[in-house]
Motif scaffolding. Sequence first.
Motif, PDB file in Angstrom:
ATOM      1  N   ALA A  60       0.778  -1.119   0.033  1.00 32.25           N
ATOM      2  CA  ALA A  60       0.027  -0.026  -0.001  1.00 32.25           C
ATOM      3  C   ALA A  60       0.816   1.298  -0.274  1.00 32.25           C
ATOM      4  O   ALA A  60       1.893   1.318   0.582  1.00 32.25           O
ATOM      5  CB  ALA A  60      -0.991  -0.081   1.358  1.00 32.25           C
ATOM      6  N   ALA A  61       0.426   2.300  -0.635  1.00 27.58           N
ATOM      7  CA  ALA A  61       0.966   3.353  -0.880  1.00 27.58           C
ATOM      8  C   ALA A  61       0.062   4.413  -0.875  1.00 27.58           C
ATOM      9  O   ALA A  61      -0.903   4.604  -1.747  1.00 27.58           O
ATOM     10  CB  ALA A  61       1.836   3.523  -2.188  1.00 27.58           C
ATOM     11  N   ARG A  62       0.267   5.610   0.057  1.00 34.03           N
ATOM     12  CA  ARG A  62      -0.810   6.542  -0.045  1.00 34.03           C
ATOM     13  C   ARG A  62      -0.066   7.990  -0.616  1.00 34.03           C
ATOM     14  O   ARG A  62       0.933   8.307  -0.107  1.00 34.03           O
ATOM     15  CB  ARG A  62      -1.232   6.942   1.412  1.00 34.03           C
ATOM     16  N   LEU A  63      -0.699   8.397  -1.510  1.00 35.85           N
ATOM     17  CA  LEU A  63      -0.275   9.532  -2.224  1.00 35.85           C
ATOM     18  C   LEU A  63      -0.751  10.867  -1.553  1.00 35.85           C
ATOM     19  O   LEU A  63      -2.126  10.968  -1.350  1.00 35.85           O
ATOM     20  CB  LEU A  63      -0.547   9.556  -3.547  1.00 35.85           C
ATOM     21  N   HIS A  64       0.372  11.673  -0.998  1.00 32.75           N
ATOM     22  CA  HIS A  64      -0.454  12.857  -0.603  1.00 32.75           C
ATOM     23  C   HIS A  64       0.005  14.297  -1.499  1.00 32.75           C
ATOM     24  O   HIS A  64       1.063  14.223  -1.929  1.00 32.75           O
ATOM     25  CB  HIS A  64       0.193  13.073   0.663  1.00 32.75           C
ATOM     26  N   LEU A  65      -0.863  14.986  -1.721  1.00 31.85           N
ATOM     27  CA  LEU A  65      -0.548  16.583  -2.055  1.00 31.85           C
ATOM     28  C   LEU A  65       0.144  17.223  -1.026  1.00 31.85           C
ATOM     29  O   LEU A  65      -0.362  17.149  -0.032  1.00 31.85           O
ATOM     30  CB  LEU A  65      -1.630  17.294  -2.712  1.00 31.85           C
ATOM     31  N   MET A  66       1.159  18.124  -1.329  1.00 33.71           N
ATOM     32  CA  MET A  66       1.755  18.888  -0.528  1.00 33.71           C
ATOM     33  C   MET A  66       0.906  19.844   0.118  1.00 33.71           C
ATOM     34  O   MET A  66       0.511  20.507  -0.344  1.00 33.71           O
ATOM     35  CB  MET A  66       3.016  19.314  -0.861  1.00 33.71           C
ATOM     36  N   GLU A  67       0.552  19.722   1.655  1.00 29.77           N
ATOM     37  CA  GLU A  67       0.137  20.983   2.356  1.00 29.77           C
ATOM     38  C   GLU A  67       0.978  21.942   2.582  1.00 29.77           C
ATOM     39  O   GLU A  67       2.077  21.616   3.192  1.00 29.77           O
ATOM     40  CB  GLU A  67      -0.364  20.247   3.566  1.00 29.77           C
ATOM     41  N   VAL A  68       0.677  23.116   2.303  1.00 27.28           N
ATOM     42  CA  VAL A  68       1.688  24.409   2.405  1.00 27.28           C
ATOM     43  C   VAL A  68       1.395  25.306   3.713  1.00 27.28           C
ATOM     44  O   VAL A  68       0.358  25.458   3.778  1.00 27.28           O
ATOM     45  CB  VAL A  68       1.506  25.246   1.294  1.00 27.28           C
ATOM     46  N   GLU A  69       2.433  25.154   4.305  1.00 30.83           N
ATOM     47  CA  GLU A  69       2.218  26.167   5.763  1.00 30.83           C
ATOM     48  C   GLU A  69       2.862  27.296   5.529  1.00 30.83           C
ATOM     49  O   GLU A  69       2.682  28.425   6.264  1.00 30.83           O
ATOM     50  CB  GLU A  69       2.934  25.307   7.058  1.00 30.83           C
ATOM     51  N   PHE A  70       4.009  27.486   4.696  1.00 31.29           N
ATOM     52  CA  PHE A  70       4.624  28.682   4.469  1.00 31.29           C
ATOM     53  C   PHE A  70       4.943  28.856   3.121  1.00 31.29           C
ATOM     54  O   PHE A  70       4.976  28.141   2.194  1.00 31.29           O
ATOM     55  CB  PHE A  70       6.113  28.559   5.278  1.00 31.29           C
ATOM     56  N   GLU A  71       5.127  30.414   2.740  1.00 27.65           N
ATOM     57  CA  GLU A  71       5.009  30.687   1.187  1.00 27.65           C
ATOM     58  C   GLU A  71       6.299  30.410   0.622  1.00 27.65           C
ATOM     59  O   GLU A  71       6.385  29.955  -0.484  1.00 27.65           O
ATOM     60  CB  GLU A  71       4.724  32.194   1.269  1.00 27.65           C
ATOM     61  N   GLU A  72       7.338  30.329   1.408  1.00 29.76           N
ATOM     62  CA  GLU A  72       8.788  29.990   0.647  1.00 29.76           C
ATOM     63  C   GLU A  72       8.767  28.356   0.425  1.00 29.76           C
ATOM     64  O   GLU A  72       9.616  28.163  -0.572  1.00 29.76           O
ATOM     65  CB  GLU A  72      10.073  30.182   1.760  1.00 29.76           C
TER      66      GLU A  72
END
Lengths: 403, 278
Positions: free
Chosen positions: A180-192
Motif C-alpha cells: 500500500a502506498a498513500r499519495l499526498h498532495l503537499m500541504e503548504v504552511e509557508f510561502e517560501e
Amino acid sequence: MGVELRPFGVKCNIACQYCYQHPQRDVEQGAKPYNIERMKAAVLREGSGFSLFGGEALLVPLEDLEELWAWGLEKFGKNALQTNGTLITDRHIELFRKYKVDVGISIDGPGELNDVRWAGSLKRTRRSTNRTEQAIRRLCEEGLPPALIITLHRGNAGTPEKMKRMGEWMRELDRMGVRAARLHLMEVEFEEIRQAYHLSPEENMQALCFFYDMKDSLQHMRFDLFSEIEQLLLGKDENTSCVWNACDPYTTAAVRGVEGNGQRSNCGRTNKEGIDFLKAGLPAYMRYVALYNTPQEAGGCQGCRFFSMCKGQCPGTSLQGDWRNRTEHCEVWKALFEKSEERMIEAGLPVLSRHPLRMFVEQKLVEGWSNGVNSSIGSLMRQIQEQQQRRQRASCSEAVPTD
Amino acid sequence: MEKGISPFKSVAWVSDAVRLVWKARFDKINQAFVQTTVEALNSGHWSFRNVLLEGRWYFKMLALAKKKNLRTEGELVGNPGKSGSRFYELGLGFELGDQESGCCEGCSSNAVTERKENLWKAALRSEILHAQPAEPVPSPHTIELTDQADAGAFWHKMLCTVGYRNRCSLSCPKHRIWHNELLEHMQQQGFSREAGWLRQIHEWPLEWSAFHGIAELRTPILKLAYDTDYTPVPYTIRRKGESYPAEGAVGNRFPYRQPRFKKITDSKSYQTGLKYGN
C-alpha cells in the motif's frame, strides 16, 4: 485512523522542509517528558487502539516502546506505528513481529528524490534516506511489508525524469512486496515552501495520472487514493480516509491525538497557529453547510457535482489557510474525480456524481450537518433503497386481490 | 446565503490547564453578572438595563428578576425555528416603558433585526488604529482598533454582556459607562475577584473574523467559532490589547504571544535545505 499517540509531541530527528507540524515546532520549546501511565489512561478513555506517532515515534527508548506495544497488544490485539524509518533497528523489527505492529513509513522517493525530507545537511539527508530504504527492504524480507506515505512535490515529481525514476522505484517496491502506498498532495504552511516545492495543479494532476495509469500493472501495491475516489463515486464512503468525511477542525473526529502528558489533541494538519488546542465539546459541521451554499468563486463548493463525495476536502489544506474555505487542491481533486467518473461510466458503473439521487443525498447531508449529524453517503443510500423496497412491497400487496 | 447556518458555538481551549482555571472563572463572572445586574436594578441604582446572554444565564436572570418583581422583555437572537446554541437580548427594570432607548440612534435591540451581528459596521465607526494591517496578509477588510474599543462586544458568546446587540460603534461612551458601572457594582456586592477577571479579559488582544457565515474569535486562552451573517470575503477586526495572561498560549500569529526563540524555519540548516530539496 484512530488514536494518534505522540509521546514526544512533534519532536523529530529530521526536519522535512514541508512538514505540516512546523508551526507547532516553531512554538514548542523542546520535547516535554512523557508519562506512560497517563498516556495509557488517555488511550483507554478514547476507547480504541492507537498508532504510535510523532514527530518521530521511534525516538522513544526501546524499553518504553515495548511496554506500550505489549499493553496495546493485550488491550486491542494489534499495534500501529508511523515513522520516517531512519531509526529502525533489528531490535525494533523483533518488537514489530512480537507485538503485531503495522508499520507505516513516510518517504518521498529513492535517493535524492527524498532530499526534501531534510536532515540538516545533504550528507545526513542522503544517509537518512538510505537507512529508510534499507528498513523498507528489510521489513519486506522479514514478511512485514510497510505501508508508505508519499508526498508529491517538485523534488520527486517536478520533471518527467523524476517521474520516470519514481515509476521505477514503485515497481521495485512492488516486487519487494510493499502492498500500500498513500499519495499526498503537499500541504503548504509557508510561502517560501510553496515557492520552492509546490506543484501547480497541472503538475499535481500529471503526477497523479502517472500513478493512476500504472496502478493496474502493479502486482501487490495499491494506491488507496484512487480506490477511495472510485468507492466515493459508487456512494460507498464508509471506509474512506478522513479527508473525504467532513472533518470538523475543532474536533477532528478521525484523529484523536493523545500527547505525552495524556492531553487530548486534534489533528496537526488543522493546526496553523502552532497551538495544540483541546478538542471542542461537540463536533460542528458548519464548514460543510457553508461550503455547500458558497459560490465557488468565493472559496465554496456551490454547484459542484462532486461535493457530496469530496466535501471541500481536508480543512488543513484550505485556501489561504482559512478552514472556512474549500481545499486549495480543488482543481486537482476535481480533475481526478472527472477522470475516474469517465472510466467508470465507460465500464457501465453507476456513479453518484451523475445519478438522479445526487441532489437528494446532498440535501440530506446538509440537513444532517445543520443538526450536528455527519451521515455517510452509504447510510443515506441504504435508507433510500429501503424506502424504495417498502414502497414496492406496499404496491405489490395493494395489487393482490383480497377476496 | 439563502438558508444561513444554524446556531452553533464551538469552543477550543488552548490547554487543559487553562480550561481548568478559566472555565470556572467564566462561570463565576456570569453568575456575578446576573446577580449584580438584578441587585443594582432592585436597589434603584439603575432604572433599566439591556443585556445579552446565553440561554442558561438568561433563564437564571429571568428567575431572579421575577423574585424581585422586575419587569423583563426578552428576545431570542436569531431564528426561533432553528436548533442549536441560543442567545437572548433581555431588557430589565421596574418600568420598561421608561427605559433608555439606546445611547443613540445606532444602538438598539431591533435596529437591524435581519442581521445576526453588526460588529464590522460598529468597528468601522470606532476609533481605528490601522486600516489594512500588513500582518499576515494585507486585506482591504482587516482593521485594527485602538485599545479604547469595547472588547465586551467580541466576548458576548462567552460572557454575559451589558448593552445592545446592535451598537453605534465600539467606542460608544454609553456602553463604556454601563460596563464601568457594572464593574463598580460587582465590587460593591462582593464580586471583586470576578470584576478583576472581567477587567483582565477586556485588556487582552483578540482577533475576530467573519467569513462564509462563520465567525471565529481568537483570544490568548481559547478560540471560538459560531454562526454569523454570510460574507463572501473575510472581514477581520483586531484589537492589540494592553496585557496578556501569564497562562495564555504562545502562537505563531496574532493575537498570540510570539515565541522567544528562533523558529525552526528560520534556522540556517533549514534554509540550506531549501536549495536542495527541489
